[in-house]
Design an enzyme around this catalytic site. Structure first.
Site, PDB file in Angstrom:
ATOM      1  N   HIS A  87      -9.605   8.005  21.372  1.00  0.00           N
ATOM      2  CA  HIS A  87      -8.370   8.750  21.561  1.00  0.00           C
ATOM      3  C   HIS A  87      -7.293   7.886  22.210  1.00  0.00           C
ATOM      4  O   HIS A  87      -7.613   7.107  23.104  1.00  0.00           O
ATOM      5  CB  HIS A  87      -8.667   9.966  22.457  1.00  0.00           C
TER       6      HIS A  87
ATOM      7  N   THR B  45     -10.280  -5.981  -7.839  1.00  0.00           N
ATOM      8  CA  THR B  45     -10.576  -7.366  -7.454  1.00  0.00           C
ATOM      9  C   THR B  45     -11.934  -7.511  -6.745  1.00  0.00           C
ATOM     10  O   THR B  45     -12.743  -8.361  -7.132  1.00  0.00           O
ATOM     11  CB  THR B  45      -9.447  -7.903  -6.541  1.00  0.00           C
TER      12      THR B  45
ATOM     13  N   ALA C 243      -8.055   2.321  -2.869  1.00  0.00           N
ATOM     14  CA  ALA C 243      -6.844   2.760  -2.164  1.00  0.00           C
ATOM     15  C   ALA C 243      -5.626   2.600  -3.054  1.00  0.00           C
ATOM     16  O   ALA C 243      -5.589   1.741  -3.930  1.00  0.00           O
ATOM     17  CB  ALA C 243      -6.657   1.925  -0.902  1.00  0.00           C
TER      18      ALA C 243
ATOM     19  N   GLY D 190      -1.626   1.468 -17.527  1.00  0.00           N
ATOM     20  CA  GLY D 190      -2.970   0.925 -17.655  1.00  0.00           C
ATOM     21  C   GLY D 190      -2.968  -0.534 -18.075  1.00  0.00           C
ATOM     22  O   GLY D 190      -1.919  -1.109 -18.380  1.00  0.00           O
TER      23      GLY D 190
ATOM     24  N   TYR E 127      -1.965   3.957 -10.337  1.00  0.00           N
ATOM     25  CA  TYR E 127      -1.820   3.072  -9.183  1.00  0.00           C
ATOM     26  C   TYR E 127      -0.444   2.402  -9.122  1.00  0.00           C
ATOM     27  O   TYR E 127       0.273   2.506  -8.133  1.00  0.00           O
ATOM     28  CB  TYR E 127      -2.856   1.937  -9.261  1.00  0.00           C
TER      29      TYR E 127
ATOM     30  N   LYS F 231       2.120  -7.624  -4.325  1.00  0.00           N
ATOM     31  CA  LYS F 231       2.428  -6.185  -4.199  1.00  0.00           C
ATOM     32  C   LYS F 231       2.323  -5.739  -2.748  1.00  0.00           C
ATOM     33  O   LYS F 231       3.207  -5.065  -2.212  1.00  0.00           O
ATOM     34  CB  LYS F 231       1.470  -5.385  -5.114  1.00  0.00           C
TER      35      LYS F 231
ATOM     36  N   CYS G 221      -2.317  -7.584  -6.524  1.00  0.00           N
ATOM     37  CA  CYS G 221      -2.583  -7.085  -5.166  1.00  0.00           C
ATOM     38  C   CYS G 221      -1.802  -7.800  -4.062  1.00  0.00           C
ATOM     39  O   CYS G 221      -1.213  -7.144  -3.200  1.00  0.00           O
ATOM     40  CB  CYS G 221      -4.065  -7.222  -4.809  1.00  0.00           C
TER      41      CYS G 221
ATOM     42  N   GLU H 130       2.586   3.041  -6.452  1.00  0.00           N
ATOM     43  CA  GLU H 130       2.846   1.981  -5.470  1.00  0.00           C
ATOM     44  C   GLU H 130       4.285   1.470  -5.614  1.00  0.00           C
ATOM     45  O   GLU H 130       5.013   1.342  -4.627  1.00  0.00           O
ATOM     46  CB  GLU H 130       1.841   0.843  -5.654  1.00  0.00           C
TER      47      GLU H 130
ATOM     48  N   ARG I 115      -5.224  10.497 -11.498  1.00  0.00           N
ATOM     49  CA  ARG I 115      -6.253  11.396 -12.030  1.00  0.00           C
ATOM     50  C   ARG I 115      -7.597  11.305 -11.303  1.00  0.00           C
ATOM     51  O   ARG I 115      -8.281  12.308 -11.120  1.00  0.00           O
ATOM     52  CB  ARG I 115      -6.440  11.053 -13.510  1.00  0.00           C
TER      53      ARG I 115
ATOM     54  N   ALA J  82      -8.484 -21.823 -23.301  1.00  0.00           N
ATOM     55  CA  ALA J  82      -9.742 -22.179 -23.946  1.00  0.00           C
ATOM     56  C   ALA J  82     -10.180 -21.016 -24.834  1.00  0.00           C
ATOM     57  O   ALA J  82      -9.949 -19.855 -24.483  1.00  0.00           O
ATOM     58  CB  ALA J  82     -10.807 -22.450 -22.886  1.00  0.00           C
TER      59      ALA J  82
ATOM     60  N   ARG K 198       2.779  11.067 -18.996  1.00  0.00           N
ATOM     61  CA  ARG K 198       2.476  11.791 -20.250  1.00  0.00           C
ATOM     62  C   ARG K 198       1.816  13.144 -19.984  1.00  0.00           C
ATOM     63  O   ARG K 198       1.934  14.055 -20.775  1.00  0.00           O
ATOM     64  CB  ARG K 198       1.588  10.953 -21.152  1.00  0.00           C
TER      65      ARG K 198
ATOM     66  N   GLY L  63     -12.614 -13.241 -10.003  1.00  0.00           N
ATOM     67  CA  GLY L  63     -14.008 -13.261 -10.459  1.00  0.00           C
ATOM     68  C   GLY L  63     -14.425 -14.651 -10.914  1.00  0.00           C
ATOM     69  O   GLY L  63     -15.496 -15.149 -10.532  1.00  0.00           O
TER      70      GLY L  63
ATOM     71  N   CYS M  32      -4.664 -10.853  -9.252  1.00  0.00           N
ATOM     72  CA  CYS M  32      -4.619 -10.385  -7.864  1.00  0.00           C
ATOM     73  C   CYS M  32      -3.713 -11.260  -6.997  1.00  0.00           C
ATOM     74  O   CYS M  32      -2.850 -10.756  -6.281  1.00  0.00           O
ATOM     75  CB  CYS M  32      -6.032 -10.338  -7.282  1.00  0.00           C
TER      76      CYS M  32
ATOM     77  N   GLU N 104      -9.558   9.269  14.764  1.00  0.00           N
ATOM     78  CA  GLU N 104     -10.474  10.154  15.498  1.00  0.00           C
ATOM     79  C   GLU N 104     -10.667  11.479  14.764  1.00  0.00           C
ATOM     80  O   GLU N 104     -11.678  12.164  14.940  1.00  0.00           O
ATOM     81  CB  GLU N 104      -9.995  10.396  16.932  1.00  0.00           C
TER      82      GLU N 104
HETATM   83  P1  NDP Z   1      -3.810   3.509 -14.096  1.00  0.00           P
HETATM   84  O1  NDP Z   1      -5.023   3.522 -14.934  1.00  0.00           O
HETATM   85  O2  NDP Z   1      -3.936   3.629 -12.632  1.00  0.00           O
HETATM   86  O3  NDP Z   1      -2.835   4.656 -14.575  1.00  0.00           O
HETATM   87  C1  NDP Z   1      -2.362   4.681 -15.903  1.00  0.00           C
HETATM   88  C2  NDP Z   1      -1.366   5.819 -16.027  1.00  0.00           C
HETATM   89  O4  NDP Z   1      -0.726   5.729 -17.285  1.00  0.00           O
HETATM   90  C3  NDP Z   1      -2.020   7.193 -15.981  1.00  0.00           C
HETATM   91  O5  NDP Z   1      -1.116   8.088 -15.402  1.00  0.00           O
HETATM   92  C4  NDP Z   1      -2.227   7.513 -17.457  1.00  0.00           C
HETATM   93  O6  NDP Z   1      -2.216   8.884 -17.738  1.00  0.00           O
HETATM   94  C5  NDP Z   1      -1.014   6.883 -18.084  1.00  0.00           C
HETATM   95  N1  NDP Z   1      -1.230   6.414 -19.448  1.00  0.00           N
HETATM   96  C6  NDP Z   1      -2.308   5.797 -19.939  1.00  0.00           C
HETATM   97  N2  NDP Z   1      -2.118   5.473 -21.224  1.00  0.00           N
HETATM   98  C7  NDP Z   1      -0.893   5.894 -21.560  1.00  0.00           C
HETATM   99  C8  NDP Z   1      -0.118   5.855 -22.735  1.00  0.00           C
HETATM  100  N3  NDP Z   1      -0.577   5.298 -23.839  1.00  0.00           N
HETATM  101  N4  NDP Z   1       1.132   6.396 -22.713  1.00  0.00           N
HETATM  102  C9  NDP Z   1       1.611   6.961 -21.585  1.00  0.00           C
HETATM  103  N5  NDP Z   1       0.925   7.022 -20.433  1.00  0.00           N
HETATM  104  C10 NDP Z   1      -0.313   6.498 -20.427  1.00  0.00           C
HETATM  105  O7  NDP Z   1      -3.035   2.162 -14.539  1.00  0.00           O
HETATM  106  P2  NDP Z   1      -2.033   1.192 -13.799  1.00  0.00           P
HETATM  107  O8  NDP Z   1      -1.302   0.507 -14.891  1.00  0.00           O
HETATM  108  O9  NDP Z   1      -1.266   1.890 -12.747  1.00  0.00           O
HETATM  109  O10 NDP Z   1      -3.014   0.153 -13.098  1.00  0.00           O
HETATM  110  C11 NDP Z   1      -3.956  -0.562 -13.900  1.00  0.00           C
HETATM  111  C12 NDP Z   1      -5.238  -0.774 -13.148  1.00  0.00           C
HETATM  112  O11 NDP Z   1      -5.046  -1.795 -12.198  1.00  0.00           O
HETATM  113  C13 NDP Z   1      -5.710   0.437 -12.348  1.00  0.00           C
HETATM  114  O12 NDP Z   1      -6.498   1.301 -13.105  1.00  0.00           O
HETATM  115  C14 NDP Z   1      -6.472  -0.205 -11.228  1.00  0.00           C
HETATM  116  O13 NDP Z   1      -7.785  -0.385 -11.646  1.00  0.00           O
HETATM  117  C15 NDP Z   1      -5.788  -1.543 -11.038  1.00  0.00           C
HETATM  118  N6  NDP Z   1      -4.869  -1.478  -9.871  1.00  0.00           N
HETATM  119  C16 NDP Z   1      -5.404  -1.258  -8.648  1.00  0.00           C
HETATM  120  C17 NDP Z   1      -4.606  -1.191  -7.543  1.00  0.00           C
HETATM  121  C18 NDP Z   1      -5.225  -0.935  -6.222  1.00  0.00           C
HETATM  122  O14 NDP Z   1      -6.429  -1.095  -6.083  1.00  0.00           O
HETATM  123  N7  NDP Z   1      -4.461  -0.500  -5.212  1.00  0.00           N
HETATM  124  C19 NDP Z   1      -3.157  -1.376  -7.631  1.00  0.00           C
HETATM  125  C20 NDP Z   1      -2.683  -1.578  -8.974  1.00  0.00           C
HETATM  126  C21 NDP Z   1      -3.529  -1.631 -10.040  1.00  0.00           C
HETATM  127  P3  NDP Z   1      -3.551   9.764 -17.760  1.00  0.00           P
HETATM  128  O15 NDP Z   1      -3.904  10.040 -16.345  1.00  0.00           O
HETATM  129  O16 NDP Z   1      -3.129  10.952 -18.515  1.00  0.00           O
HETATM  130  O17 NDP Z   1      -4.586   8.952 -18.477  1.00  0.00           O
END
Ligand code: NDP
Length: 449
Positions: A438, A313, A343, A264, A179, A52, A49, A183, A206, A116, A200, A17, A44, A443
């Site tokens: 095809h 990203t 994705a 997260g 995610y 990865k 990204c 992955e 989700r 900064a 958890r 960004g 990223c 398709e």
């Molecule tokens: P996500 O938000 O995808 O998933 C977080 C997971 O951790 C969920 O299962 C969540 O559970 C759980 N969780 C959240 N808080 C806690 C906690 N305090 N204790 C235990 N479990 C917890 O996060 P990621 O870290 O996998 O990825 C971060 C972000 O990075 C993504 O949200 C995405 O935006 C970005 N990303 C995108 C990718 C892509 O575009 N392919 C690849 C990698 C990252 P619950 O569902 O119960 O909340």
């Protein structure tokens, strides 16, 4: 007389960004500077990204080499060498970092390779003590992996460290069901590690359509990836030789060689000085901004993950572009957050755009679903019993395709093109009017009846 500043724009954070905003603002004629405390390219490019996806490619060879034998290839003993892949990926990251720096240099954006902080509505102080002034300050500092407050949590690593592992562990435990967890479960599994995902709750990914995420769960279980649901962490202890013992609530202790936190990402605002100058922060200490990315302090803006809107990203890039066009290009632009394709690069990958069936149930008067559940041709010959699932959500009355969800080989590549149709509001009849290409997997998108 109008006040003069050292720069028209000072950007903090040279990720996707920040770099986009800087170079577009500079191209519009602004005097721009950017500060980066780590490496140009941001999450990223440096530790997200890009590396990865390269690991996903690397991991896929495990299946491809196996399948190749069914296609007549005589392949001797195959051996995977992690340091070779790791070092090649890190070298590629370094190459891309150079390209990003080059983009900044070519646009005459002055780069400060140091941290900064914001020390006034129009003032930034660099780590070496230099103070600079700017008419506008843009916060583009991104986010960092969250680590839960659990005794021994520091024995685990995050996605920041995972690309630098000395060797491949035998057993990997991944905390989280989103995610990164899914992955890296695929990546480590293909590299012959035993993988356990600990979540958890009892739902993975989700925000994805239930049928599609259930299919990933089913395929992952069949492959041998273990899942522990409703399993909060109690303690993590480090023993001899670095082995970890993890205690989950209500379960016997589990041994693992590596624990990866994937629960997260939290916005990077700590110690930035924003609260001191009156910038309002929201949940998770994200910078609160309006539709034009402006914070509660008129001269301070924020884009990307630090605002915790959509942590992707391409969204941060769009926000950077819109910010620069609006402020410096005389072209007011707002990002349209509807129908963002997304994705998961799991094995197999998932891709999605628009409403899930759950959301359609809540938001629409009526809807229909169409699914195609099929075994891709290549999997059939390879003897791989993995089925793909494509699903369309169609609004009743308008016949518009309002959601598209896919799991299967190349799903993200296919969905990017189909997302144009969903974004454009095309109808199911228009999908059906299109003649199938095809034989392809894609398709199926025009053959669902
Ligand atoms: P996500 O938000 O995808 O998933 C977080 C997971 O951790 C969920 O299962 C969540 O559970 C759980 N969780 C959240 N808080 C806690 C906690 N305090 N204790 C235990 N479990 C917890 O996060 P990621 O870290 O996998 O990825 C971060 C972000 O990075 C993504 O949200 C995405 O935006 C970005 N990303 C995108 C990718 C892509 O575009 N392919 C690849 C990698 C990252 P619950 O569902 O119960 O909340």
């Amino acid at each position: 007389m109008a006040k003069t500043y050292d720069y028209d724009l000072f950007v903090i954070g040279a990720g996707s960004g920040g770099v986009r905003a800087s170079r577009v603002a500079a191209a519009h004629g602004a005097r721009v500077a950017i500060a980066e405390e780590y490496r140009v390219g941001g999450t990223c490019v440096i530790r997200g990204c890009v590396p990865k996806k390269l690991l996903v490619f690397g991991a896929h060879f495990a299946e491809d080499l196996m399948d190749a034998r069914r296609f007549g290839w005589k392949i001797g003993t195959c051996k995977f060498d992690w340091p070779t892949l790791r070092d090649n990926v890190l070298a590629e990251v370094e190459r891309l970092e150079g390209i990003y720096q080059d983009i900044l240099d070519r646009h005459e954006v002055e780069t400060f390779a140091q941290r900064a902080t914001v020390t006034g509505a129009n003032e930034v102080t660099l780590a070496d003590g230099t103070k600079v002034s700017a008419a506008t300050i843009l916060i583009a500092t991104g986010a960092h992996p969250a680590i839960p407050d659990v005794p021994g949590a520091g024995h685990g690593i995050t996605s920041n460290e995972v690309f630098h592992l000395e060797s491949m562990p035998k057993r990997v435990m991944i905390a989280g069901g989103g995610y990164i967890a899914n992955e890296f479960a695929g990546i480590f599994h293909q590299f012959s590690c035993h993988v356990t995902i600990v979540n958890r709750g009892d739902i993975i990914l989700r925000h994805y359509d239930e049928q599609v995420r259930d299919r990933l769960l089913q395929i992952s279980l069949t492959k041998g990836i273990e899942f522990k649901f409703n399993a909060p962490f109690e303690t993590i202890e480090k023993g001899k030789g670095g082995k970890l013992t993890v205690k989950l609530a209500g379960q016997d202790p589990i041994g693992t060689d590596l624990l990866l936190w994937a629960v997260g990402r939290d916005p990077n605002t700590a110690g930035l000085g924003l609260d001191k100058v009156g910038v309002e922060l929201g949940k998770n200490k994200a910078v609160l901004v309006d539709e034009d990315n402006q914070s509660s302090v008129p001269s301070i803006y924020a884009i990307g993950d630090v605002t915790d809107r959509v942590q992707l990203t391409p969204v941060a890039i769009r926000e950077g572009q819109a910010f620069a066009d609006t402020l410096f290009g005389g072209k007011p632009t707002r990002v349209d957050y509807a129908n963002i394709p997304h994705a998961v690069f799991s094995h197999p990958p998932i891709a999605s755009v628009g409403l899930t069936e759950g959301e359609a149930r809540e938001k629409l008067g009526g809807y229909k679903t169409f699914t195609s559940d099929f075994r891709p041709m290549k999997n059939v010959l390879a003897g791989r019993n993995e089925r793909s699932l494509y699903k369309l959500i169609v609004e009743e009355g308008t016949d518009r395709v309002v959601g598209l969800h896919m799991i299967g080989p190349d799903a993200p590549e296919i969905l990017q093109a189909a997302a144009i149709a969903v974004k454009a509001g095309l109808t199911k009849a228009q999908f059906d009017d299109t003649i199938a290409l095809h034989p392809t997997m894609a398709e199926e998108l025009v053959l669902m009846r």
